[in-house]
Design a protein around this motif. Structure first.
Motif, PDB file in Angstrom:
ATOM      1  N   ALA A   1       0.779  -1.297  -0.075  1.00 60.63           N
ATOM      2  CA  ALA A   1       0.054  -0.091   0.109  1.00 60.63           C
ATOM      3  C   ALA A   1       0.750   1.295   0.002  1.00 60.63           C
ATOM      4  CB  ALA A   1      -0.773  -0.018   1.193  1.00 60.63           C
ATOM      5  N   VAL A   2       1.824   1.240   0.879  1.00 61.18           N
ATOM      6  CA  VAL A   2       2.752   2.474   1.035  1.00 61.18           C
ATOM      7  C   VAL A   2       3.612   2.467  -0.317  1.00 61.18           C
ATOM      8  CG1 VAL A   2       4.466   3.513   2.116  1.00 61.18           C
ATOM      9  CG2 VAL A   2       2.776   2.467   3.375  1.00 61.18           C
ATOM     10  N   LEU A   3       3.869   1.484  -1.054  1.00 59.23           N
ATOM     11  CA  LEU A   3       4.650   1.541  -2.436  1.00 59.23           C
ATOM     12  C   LEU A   3       3.710   1.990  -3.435  1.00 59.23           C
ATOM     13  CD1 LEU A   3       6.617   0.684  -4.570  1.00 59.23           C
ATOM     14  CD2 LEU A   3       5.801  -1.615  -4.311  1.00 59.23           C
ATOM     15  N   VAL A   4       2.316   1.393  -3.736  1.00 66.89           N
ATOM     16  CA  VAL A   4       1.595   1.425  -4.736  1.00 66.89           C
ATOM     17  C   VAL A   4       0.792   2.677  -4.819  1.00 66.89           C
ATOM     18  CG1 VAL A   4      -0.151   0.435  -6.190  1.00 66.89           C
ATOM     19  CG2 VAL A   4       1.843  -0.844  -5.334  1.00 66.89           C
ATOM     20  N   GLY A   5       0.309   3.170  -3.634  1.00 66.76           N
ATOM     21  CA  GLY A   5      -0.511   4.317  -3.361  1.00 66.76           C
ATOM     22  C   GLY A   5       0.175   5.662  -4.040  1.00 66.76           C
ATOM     23  N   PRO A   6       1.305   5.902  -3.350  1.00 64.35           N
ATOM     24  CA  PRO A   6       1.984   7.202  -4.108  1.00 64.35           C
ATOM     25  C   PRO A   6       2.570   6.995  -5.285  1.00 64.35           C
ATOM     26  CG  PRO A   6       2.905   6.349  -1.627  1.00 64.35           C
ATOM     27  CD  PRO A   6       2.037   5.217  -2.150  1.00 64.35           C
ATOM     28  N   ALA A   7       2.813   5.710  -5.843  1.00 64.04           N
ATOM     29  CA  ALA A   7       3.299   5.451  -7.238  1.00 64.04           C
ATOM     30  C   ALA A   7       2.125   5.868  -7.841  1.00 64.04           C
ATOM     31  CB  ALA A   7       3.738   4.006  -7.286  1.00 64.04           C
ATOM     32  N   PHE A   8       0.989   5.304  -7.607  1.00 66.84           N
ATOM     33  CA  PHE A   8      -0.244   5.413  -8.475  1.00 66.84           C
ATOM     34  C   PHE A   8      -0.651   7.064  -8.625  1.00 66.84           C
ATOM     35  CE2 PHE A   8      -3.018   1.413  -8.903  1.00 66.84           C
ATOM     36  CZ  PHE A   8      -1.455   0.711  -9.410  1.00 66.84           C
ATOM     37  N   ALA A   9      -0.509   7.681  -7.433  1.00 63.89           N
ATOM     38  CA  ALA A   9      -0.862   9.194  -7.332  1.00 63.89           C
ATOM     39  C   ALA A   9       0.138   9.812  -8.468  1.00 63.89           C
ATOM     40  CB  ALA A   9      -0.671   9.600  -5.998  1.00 63.89           C
ATOM     41  N   PHE A  10       1.599   9.396  -8.309  1.00 60.35           N
ATOM     42  CA  PHE A  10       2.387  10.104  -9.340  1.00 60.35           C
ATOM     43  C   PHE A  10       2.258   9.846 -10.659  1.00 60.35           C
ATOM     44  CE2 PHE A  10       6.616   9.894 -11.452  1.00 60.35           C
ATOM     45  CZ  PHE A  10       6.814  11.149 -11.258  1.00 60.35           C
TER      46      PHE A  10
ATOM     47  N   LEU B   1       6.170  12.016  -3.215  1.00 59.20           N
ATOM     48  CA  LEU B   1       5.578  10.914  -3.232  1.00 59.20           C
ATOM     49  C   LEU B   1       6.464   9.533  -3.561  1.00 59.20           C
ATOM     50  CD1 LEU B   1       2.707  11.814  -5.721  1.00 59.20           C
ATOM     51  CD2 LEU B   1       2.463  11.384  -3.302  1.00 59.20           C
ATOM     52  N   LEU B   2       7.630  10.028  -4.011  1.00 66.61           N
ATOM     53  CA  LEU B   2       8.569   8.890  -4.551  1.00 66.61           C
ATOM     54  C   LEU B   2       9.249   8.403  -3.189  1.00 66.61           C
ATOM     55  CD1 LEU B   2       9.482   9.786  -8.333  1.00 66.61           C
ATOM     56  CD2 LEU B   2       7.457   8.408  -7.373  1.00 66.61           C
ATOM     57  N   PRO B   3       9.615   9.099  -2.461  1.00 70.34           N
ATOM     58  CA  PRO B   3      10.223   8.504  -1.243  1.00 70.34           C
ATOM     59  C   PRO B   3       9.731   7.758  -0.465  1.00 70.34           C
ATOM     60  CG  PRO B   3      10.858  10.918  -1.609  1.00 70.34           C
ATOM     61  CD  PRO B   3       9.856  10.610  -2.472  1.00 70.34           C
TER      62      PRO B   3
ATOM     63  N   GLY C   1       9.977  -2.750 -12.361  1.00 77.08           N
ATOM     64  CA  GLY C   1      11.403  -2.068 -12.103  1.00 77.08           C
ATOM     65  C   GLY C   1      12.053  -1.836 -13.222  1.00 77.08           C
ATOM     66  N   LEU C   2      12.100  -2.299 -14.440  1.00 78.29           N
ATOM     67  CA  LEU C   2      12.648  -1.855 -15.670  1.00 78.29           C
ATOM     68  C   LEU C   2      11.952  -0.560 -16.321  1.00 78.29           C
ATOM     69  CD1 LEU C   2      13.444  -5.112 -17.684  1.00 78.29           C
ATOM     70  CD2 LEU C   2      14.890  -3.430 -16.731  1.00 78.29           C
ATOM     71  N   ASN C   3      10.914  -0.384 -15.729  1.00 76.95           N
ATOM     72  CA  ASN C   3       9.963   0.745 -16.165  1.00 76.95           C
ATOM     73  C   ASN C   3      10.526   2.048 -15.423  1.00 76.95           C
ATOM     74  OD1 ASN C   3       7.768   2.184 -17.819  1.00 76.95           O
ATOM     75  ND2 ASN C   3       6.980   2.365 -15.644  1.00 76.95           N
ATOM     76  N   VAL C   4      10.749   1.792 -14.022  1.00 76.78           N
ATOM     77  CA  VAL C   4      11.179   2.993 -13.382  1.00 76.78           C
ATOM     78  C   VAL C   4      12.592   3.367 -13.762  1.00 76.78           C
ATOM     79  CG1 VAL C   4      12.037   3.037 -10.861  1.00 76.78           C
ATOM     80  CG2 VAL C   4      10.054   2.194 -11.082  1.00 76.78           C
ATOM     81  N   LEU C   5      13.596   2.151 -14.167  1.00 76.59           N
ATOM     82  CA  LEU C   5      14.913   2.694 -14.458  1.00 76.59           C
ATOM     83  C   LEU C   5      14.738   3.528 -15.889  1.00 76.59           C
ATOM     84  CD1 LEU C   5      17.780   2.125 -13.924  1.00 76.59           C
ATOM     85  CD2 LEU C   5      17.479   0.033 -15.395  1.00 76.59           C
ATOM     86  N   VAL C   6      13.905   2.993 -16.925  1.00 76.61           N
ATOM     87  CA  VAL C   6      13.843   3.566 -17.922  1.00 76.61           C
ATOM     88  C   VAL C   6      13.136   4.899 -18.202  1.00 76.61           C
ATOM     89  CG1 VAL C   6      12.852   3.368 -20.229  1.00 76.61           C
ATOM     90  CG2 VAL C   6      13.753   1.594 -19.533  1.00 76.61           C
ATOM     91  N   PHE C   7      12.205   5.253 -17.137  1.00 70.76           N
ATOM     92  CA  PHE C   7      11.582   6.419 -16.969  1.00 70.76           C
ATOM     93  C   PHE C   7      12.646   7.496 -16.254  1.00 70.76           C
ATOM     94  CE2 PHE C   7       9.438   9.315 -13.979  1.00 70.76           C
ATOM     95  CZ  PHE C   7       8.557  10.194 -14.960  1.00 70.76           C
ATOM     96  N   HIS C   8      13.139   7.193 -15.443  1.00 71.89           N
ATOM     97  CA  HIS C   8      14.179   7.951 -14.617  1.00 71.89           C
ATOM     98  C   HIS C   8      15.480   8.250 -15.308  1.00 71.89           C
ATOM     99  CE1 HIS C   8      11.839   9.008 -10.738  1.00 71.89           C
ATOM    100  NE2 HIS C   8      11.557   7.466 -11.160  1.00 71.89           N
TER     101      HIS C   8
END
Length: 164
Positions: A40-49, A70-72, A113-120
């Motif tokens: 919940a703490v991972l996905v909630g803020p990630a979804f908001a972002f 949100l990301l931290p 995980g790859l999506n995060v890496l490619v995005f950032h």
């Protein structure tokens, strides 16, 4: 399943952590509860972002501000979910790995995980150019869609581990 993977899963299951989880009353459901909270703490803020990247709240919050707040929080949730998930896996690694949902969960975790890496490393590196844009770049919107889809799939696959 490759022999090396079977051996690794068997070793994990025979580990001290695996034995402790199996022998200690209420430890597994406690870990499972903490795992759900971590998700919940991972996905909630990630979804908001992700929703911000898709344009929701664009007049209210710049992308960099959303990321800063949100990301931290998501990172904390990721650590909690990963640690509790790994310890729970140690209790019954071979049974979990034999579930039809296991490759889906692992595959979708890799996609996320790859999506995060490619995005950032990609479009977010130029966020100063589009931070307050009316429409975020296509690459950012695609990354948000992949994120929403992958994390939703991880959650579903995780629940299905016990049933298929």
């Amino acid at each position: 399943m490759p022999t090396w993977l079977e051996a690794a899963l068997d070793a994990l299951q025979r580990s001290a952590a695996g034995g402790a989880v199996r022998r200690t009353p209420f430890l597994y459901p406690t870990l499972e509860s903490l795992h759900v909270l971590g998700i919940a703490v991972l996905v909630g803020p990630a979804f908001a972002f992700d929703l911000r990247l898709l344009g929701f709240g664009r007049r209210l919050v710049p992308v960099t501000t959303a990321a800063r707040y949100l990301l931290p929080i998501s990172h904390v949730g990721l650590v909690v979910a990963a640690v509790t998930g790994g310890v729970m896996l140690s209790a019954q690694a071979t049974a979990v790995a034999s579930s039809a949902a296991a490759p889906w969960k692992l595959g979708l975790l890799l996609v996320a995980g790859l999506n995060v890496l490619v995005f950032h490393r990609g479009v977010y590196g130029r966020v100063a150019q589009w931070n307050n844009a009316v429409v975020t770049p296509t690459a950012a919107r695609v990354a948000a869609g992949v994120s929403l889809t992958a994390w939703t799939g991880v959650i579903f696959a995780g629940r299905f581990l016990a049933y298929v």
